[in-house]
Write an enzyme that holds these catalytic residues in place. Structure first.
Site, PDB file in Angstrom:
ATOM      1  N   GLY A 176      40.303  47.790  30.744  1.00  0.00           N
ATOM      2  CA  GLY A 176      38.916  47.830  31.301  1.00  0.00           C
ATOM      3  C   GLY A 176      38.668  49.479  31.730  1.00  0.00           C
ATOM      4  O   GLY A 176      37.977  49.758  32.529  1.00  0.00           O
TER       5      GLY A 176
ATOM      6  N   ASP B  97      40.810  42.820  24.006  1.00  0.00           N
ATOM      7  CA  ASP B  97      40.366  41.560  24.869  1.00  0.00           C
ATOM      8  C   ASP B  97      41.439  41.254  25.535  1.00  0.00           C
ATOM      9  O   ASP B  97      42.463  40.725  24.862  1.00  0.00           O
ATOM     10  CB  ASP B  97      39.761  40.701  24.031  1.00  0.00           C
ATOM     11  CG  ASP B  97      39.449  39.486  25.027  1.00  0.00           C
ATOM     12  OD1 ASP B  97      39.670  39.446  26.150  1.00  0.00           O
ATOM     13  OD2 ASP B  97      38.861  38.504  24.357  1.00  0.00           O
ATOM     14  N   VAL B  98      41.597  41.476  26.809  1.00  0.00           N
ATOM     15  CA  VAL B  98      42.490  41.200  27.429  1.00  0.00           C
ATOM     16  C   VAL B  98      42.877  39.853  27.656  1.00  0.00           C
ATOM     17  O   VAL B  98      44.024  39.391  28.336  1.00  0.00           O
ATOM     18  CB  VAL B  98      42.765  41.762  28.942  1.00  0.00           C
ATOM     19  CG1 VAL B  98      42.761  43.420  29.040  1.00  0.00           C
ATOM     20  CG2 VAL B  98      41.421  41.455  29.957  1.00  0.00           C
TER      21      VAL B  98
ATOM     22  N   SER C 121      40.179  42.429  44.581  1.00  0.00           N
ATOM     23  CA  SER C 121      38.849  42.721  45.411  1.00  0.00           C
ATOM     24  C   SER C 121      38.915  42.110  46.857  1.00  0.00           C
ATOM     25  O   SER C 121      39.594  41.103  47.246  1.00  0.00           O
ATOM     26  CB  SER C 121      37.797  41.889  44.461  1.00  0.00           C
ATOM     27  OG  SER C 121      36.611  41.615  45.070  1.00  0.00           O
TER      28      SER C 121
ATOM     29  N   TYR D 148      35.635  34.023  40.824  1.00  0.00           N
ATOM     30  CA  TYR D 148      36.327  35.405  41.122  1.00  0.00           C
ATOM     31  C   TYR D 148      37.174  35.452  41.864  1.00  0.00           C
ATOM     32  O   TYR D 148      38.224  36.162  42.163  1.00  0.00           O
ATOM     33  CB  TYR D 148      35.031  36.363  41.205  1.00  0.00           C
ATOM     34  CG  TYR D 148      35.159  37.798  41.255  1.00  0.00           C
ATOM     35  CD1 TYR D 148      35.461  38.383  40.026  1.00  0.00           C
ATOM     36  CD2 TYR D 148      35.012  38.494  42.460  1.00  0.00           C
ATOM     37  CE1 TYR D 148      35.401  39.732  40.079  1.00  0.00           C
ATOM     38  CE2 TYR D 148      35.246  39.903  42.637  1.00  0.00           C
ATOM     39  CZ  TYR D 148      35.571  40.591  41.267  1.00  0.00           C
ATOM     40  OH  TYR D 148      35.418  41.854  41.414  1.00  0.00           O
TER      41      TYR D 148
ATOM     42  N   ALA E  78      40.329  34.016  41.396  1.00  0.00           N
ATOM     43  CA  ALA E  78      41.207  35.112  40.237  1.00  0.00           C
ATOM     44  C   ALA E  78      41.621  36.196  41.120  1.00  0.00           C
ATOM     45  O   ALA E  78      42.957  36.525  40.813  1.00  0.00           O
ATOM     46  CB  ALA E  78      40.299  35.455  39.200  1.00  0.00           C
ATOM     47  N   LYS E  79      40.953  36.822  41.981  1.00  0.00           N
ATOM     48  CA  LYS E  79      41.693  37.877  42.779  1.00  0.00           C
ATOM     49  C   LYS E  79      42.388  37.799  43.736  1.00  0.00           C
ATOM     50  O   LYS E  79      43.353  38.656  43.798  1.00  0.00           O
ATOM     51  CB  LYS E  79      40.176  38.679  43.408  1.00  0.00           C
ATOM     52  CG  LYS E  79      39.131  39.323  42.265  1.00  0.00           C
ATOM     53  CD  LYS E  79      39.910  40.303  41.269  1.00  0.00           C
ATOM     54  CE  LYS E  79      39.001  41.099  40.805  1.00  0.00           C
ATOM     55  NZ  LYS E  79      39.676  41.776  39.613  1.00  0.00           N
TER      56      LYS E  79
END
Ligand code: NDP
Length: 245
Positions: free
Chosen positions: A13, A58-59, A136, A148, A151-152
């Site tokens: 990224g 693409d990760v 985050s 999100y 995931a974070k």
């Protein structure tokens, strides 16, 4: 400071935003930086500015990630992995689609897992390395970001586990958890909620003890510290970069 002379870093990224600032900071201190990003044109532009290399990646794809690690390892070593690739697909839970959930979990959680798993190969072999995974403040919960936030928070658990498993190979793993940072991602949020980016930043600044929002370089400096020998006894930690507690 030339803390990364002779070292190779892979930044996912890294085409723009926090990843680009991190790539620039590491390069400015001597690292050879490979930028792996979806955004190939952006990655190439950033890599050219800092004398690094760009690879389209693409990760969420194991093949892409392994190819990116192989490209970075062509220098004969891989010292640093910083995982910045990210997207948002915000919505309240009852309106969040399966696709919104899957895309965010896949990019952040699977992408970070794939990157860390691929990078540990050369790092274990050379018995050294530092991974910084970007989490985050949303890991602590944020309205409209069930995908999100999950995931974070998962990335924080991943970093702590990596520190336990990889410490005996001289590899450190830490998380940086930013607050409001001025990038394309926060501009996208402003657009979604229908306010100007300037007003959105002013509102963010008003809620921050330091009275301002963050810039990508504010994060990059902390990432660089964690990658460096200055943090040689720091592993499994989460550092919040949010202008306050
Ligand atoms: P940006 O949108 O500026 O940069 C993210 C980069 O990741 C883009 O170049 C994007 O490409 C790329 N990317 C997206 N999906 C993939 C993928 N599947 N594979 C490879 N690259 C991909 O975001 P930020 O710099 O703001 O964010 C960087 C990281 O920091 C993210 O993980 C984000 O969640 C995190 N973060 C950001 C905060 C902020 O306030 N900005 C706060 C807290 C955390 P493309 O543009 O083509 O999609």
């Amino acid at each position: 400071m030339r803390r990364f002379e002779g070292q190779t870093a892979l930044v996912t990224g890294g085409a723009k935003g926090i990843g680009a600032a991190t790539a620039a900071r590491l390069a400015s201190e001597g690292a050879h930086v490979v930028i792996a990003d979806f955004d190939e044109a952006g990655a190439t532009e950033t890599a050219e500015k800092i004398g690094g290399r760009a690879v389209r990646c693409d990760v969420t794809s194991r093949e892409d990630v392994e190819a990116a690690v192989a490209a970075a390892s062509e220098t004969g070593r891989l010292d640093i992995l910083v995982t910045c690739a990210g997207i948002i697909r915000d919505n309240l839970l009852h309106k969040m689609s399966d696709d919104d959930w899957d895309a965010v979990i896949s990019t952040h959680l699977r992408g970070t897992f794939l990157s860390a798993r691929a990078a540990q190969g050369p790092m274990v072999e050379q018995k050294s390395g530092s991974m910084v995974l970007i989490s985050s403040v949303s890991a602590l919960g944020n309205r409209g970001q069930a995908n999100y936030s999950a995931a974070k928070a998962g990335i924080q658990g991943l970093a702590k586990t990596l520190s336990l498993e990889l410490g005996r190979f001289g590899i450190r793993a830490n998380c940086v958890a930013p607050g409001f940072i001025v990038t394309a991602m926060t501009a996208q949020t402003a657009e979604r909620i229908g306010v100007s980016f300037e007003d959105f930043q002013a509102a963010g600044a008003a809620q921050t003890p330091l009275g301002r929002v963050g810039q990508p370089e504010d994060v990059a400096g902390v990432v660089a510290f964690l990658c460096s020998d200055d943090a040689s006894y720091v592993s499994g930690q989460v550092v919040y970069v949010r202008g306050g507690p």
